[in-house]
Design a protein around this motif. Structure first.
Motif, PDB file in Angstrom:
ATOM      1  N   TYR A 124     -29.339 -28.155 -54.284  1.00 49.44           N
ATOM      2  CA  TYR A 124     -29.345 -26.838 -53.639  1.00 49.44           C
ATOM      3  C   TYR A 124     -29.472 -25.717 -54.680  1.00 49.44           C
ATOM      4  O   TYR A 124     -28.890 -25.786 -55.766  1.00 49.44           O
TER       5      TYR A 124
ATOM      6  N   THR B 195     -34.887 -18.649 -55.290  1.00 50.60           N
ATOM      7  CA  THR B 195     -35.978 -18.523 -54.342  1.00 50.60           C
ATOM      8  C   THR B 195     -36.477 -17.078 -54.322  1.00 50.60           C
ATOM      9  O   THR B 195     -35.856 -16.193 -54.910  1.00 50.60           O
TER      10      THR B 195
ATOM     11  N   ALA C  25     -31.713 -22.694 -50.745  1.00 52.31           N
ATOM     12  CA  ALA C  25     -32.747 -23.620 -50.286  1.00 52.31           C
ATOM     13  C   ALA C  25     -32.416 -25.020 -50.764  1.00 52.31           C
ATOM     14  O   ALA C  25     -31.683 -25.206 -51.743  1.00 52.31           O
TER      15      ALA C  25
END
Length: 418
Positions: free
Chosen positions: A270, A274, A280
Motif C-alpha cells: 500500500y 499517487t 492505492a
C-alpha cells in the motif's frame, strides 16, 4: 530518502519517494538522514573497514526479551500505521526470533505471514553490485575501468569509473529525480520502462559534481552497472544473477522480475505515492522503472541467507570483499557507503523502499547476527521510513551498542539507501 508528512500527497513527494525507494530501497535504497547526501566528506576522513573490531553485547533472546520485542514492534506498527510487517532476527547460539504482525491484505484481513514474497526495492543494489564483483573476480572487468569502456553515451563516461558508480560518487543525476519521469510513472504505474529510457531522463541533466568528489545516492549509477553486467557477460541481468548469485547462494525464492510478475503467496503493498495523494494498492505496479536499482522480489528465509552472504563475502575473493567494505563518508552520522553496501552503526547491508513495500537487511559482524525487516507499505511516519523505525526499535532492545538508525531527511535531500 524520507519526506516530511506535510509533503505527502503531492506529485513531487510521490516522485521523491520513488527515488528513496531506490535509495533506501535503497541506503541505503540503502535511506534518510539529517545531512544532505551531497555533503562532502571532510578531507581528514579516510576510507575505513566496515567491520567492527570488537564485539558489542547482544542480549540473549530470553522469553522476557522476546516479549519485549513483541510489544515494541507491535507498538511501532500501530503508531506508524503500517498494515503488516515481517521481522527475523538470527543470532548464532540463540533461539531465532521470527514474527509477523498485522495483515498482509487489508481487504480480506489475511494475516501477515513469514513465508510471503515481498518486493525489496533497493536491496536489489546489493545483488547488482555483487554481480559486477563476480565479473571483477573473473578478470572480465576492473573496478577502475571507465564506464565508457563498456557503454557509449554516458556523459563524462571517460572519467567515471565502475568503482565510482558502485560507491554512489559518480555525480550523475538520478533519473528518478526528473519531473518528466515522475509524471510518466505516476500517470501509468503499469508502464514498462527500458533501462535506456531511464537513462534518457538522467542524461538530459548536467552532472551534479565531478566524479569522486562527493557521495550522492543516484539510481542512475546502478542502472549503468546492470547494463555493464549484461554487456560483459552476454546474458540478461536476471539470467546472470540466477546463475552467478542466486544459485551459488542457495536462494530459491528470490527473483529478478521481467515485468510486474509477483509469485504467490505475497503480501499486498500500500502507498500514498499517487497523483492525488490517496492510498492505492501498489502490489502489481510494474517495477521496471527501478530495474537493476530496485526491482527484485524475495522472502524472509532467502534474505536471512543473503544478509550474511553479502556482508561476509561468501561469493567473492577476500581482496574483492575487502574493497567492497572500504566505506567512505556519506554525510550521515554513523553511516558509510562502500561498493553497493552501507555500514550503519556497525550493521552492514542495505535497505529498500518502493511504492507499497520497504525492507532492511543487515548483518552485525561482531555478533554474526542478521536482521531482516519487511513491511507492506512505504508510507513514512513523521518523516521516518517505517522500516528504519522497526530496525531501530529492534536493535535498541537487542544490540544497544549498535542501534540501526537513519534520521529523518529534509524533503530536498536524497537518502543513502535505495
Amino acid at each position: 530518502m524520507t519526506r516530511t508528512p506535510e509533503r505527502r500527497g503531492s506529485a513531487q513527494t510521490a516522485h521523491r519517494r520513488i527515488t528513496a525507494a531506490l535509495t533506501t530501497t535503497g541506503l541505503l535504497a540503502l535511506t534518510a538522514c539529517t545531512a544532505p547526501t551531497t555533503a562532502s566528506a571532510p578531507p581528514a576522513e579516510a576510507a575505513t573497514s566496515a567491520t567492527p573490531s570488537a564485539a558489542a553485547p547482544v542480549r540473549e533472546l530470553t522469553p522476557a526479551v522476546t516479549a519485549r520485542l513483541d510489544k515494541a514492534i507491535e507498538g511501532t506498527r500501530r503508531q506508524a500505521g503500517v498494515p503488516g510487517v515481517i521481522v527475523g532476527l538470527f543470532v548464532p547460539g540463540e533461539a531465532e526470533y521470527v514474527r509477523s504482525f498485522g495483515v498482509a491484505d487489508k481487504s480480506s484481513g489475511a494475516p501477515m505471514s513469514d513465508d510471503l514474497h515481498m518486493r525489496i526495492g533497493s536491496e536489489t543494489k546489493t545483488f547488482t553490485v555483487t554481480a559486477l564483483l563476480r565479473l571483477v573476480d573473473a578478470g572480465k572487468v576492473g573496478l577502475d575501468d571507465p564506464v565508457s569502456e563498456y557503454l557509449q553515451g554516458v556523459p563524462g563516461g571517460n572519467g567515471i569509473s565502475l568503482r565510482q558508480l558502485a560507491e554512489m560518487r559518480s555525480g550523475l543525476f538520478s533519473y528518478s529525480e526528473d519531473p518528466d519521469f515522475d509524471k510518466a510513472f505516476l500517470a501509468d504505474p503499469d508502464r514498462d520502462f527500458t533501462p535506456e529510457q531511464l537513462l534518457g531522463y538522467a542524461f538530459k541533466h548536467p552532472a551534479n559534481f565531478p566524479p569522486g568528489q562527493k557521495f550522492q545516492y543516484s539510481n542512475t549509477n546502478t542502472i549503468l552497472l546492470g547494463l555493464v553486467v549484461e554487456k560483459v557477460s552476454g546474458r540478461s541481468l536476471g539470467d546472470f544473477l540466477q546463475r552467478e548469485v542466486f544459485r551459488p547462494s542457495g536462494l530459491e525464492r528470490t527473483l529478478f522480475p521481467v515485468g510486474a510478475e509477483f509469485p504467490k503467496p505475497h503480501a499486498q503493498g500500500y502507498t500514498t505515492q499517487t497523483e492525488n495523494g490517496e492510498q492505492a494498492d501498489a502490489t502489481d505496479w510494474n517495477p521496471s522503472w527501478a530495474w537493476a536499482a530496485g526491482a527484485m522480489i524475495s522472502d524472509l528465509d532467502d534474505l536471512r541467507t543473503w544478509g550474511r552472504v553479502v556482508a561476509t563475502g561468501t561469493l567473492l575473493k577476500p581482496a574483492t570483499q575487502a574493497q567492497r567494505l572500504r566505506t567512505l563518508p556519506t554525510g550521515y552520522p554513523g553511516t558509510g557507503y562502500g561498493l553497493g553496501i552501507f555500514v550503519n552503526h556497525g550493521w552492514l547491508g542495505h535497505n529498500g523502499s518502493l511504492p507499497g513495500y520497504q525492507s532492511v537487511v543487515v548483518y552485525l559482524p561482531s555478533a554474526k547476527a542478521t536482521l531482516v525487516v519487511l513491511s507492506n507499505t512505504d508510507n513514512d511516519y513523521l518523516g521516518n521510513e517505517n522500516s528504519t523505525l522497526f530496525a531501530k526499535t529492534i536493535t535498541g532492545i537487542v544490540t544497544p551498542g549498535n542501534i540501526y538508525d537513519l534520521p529523518p531527511a529534509p524533503p530536498s535531500s536524497a537518502s543513502p539507501s535505495g
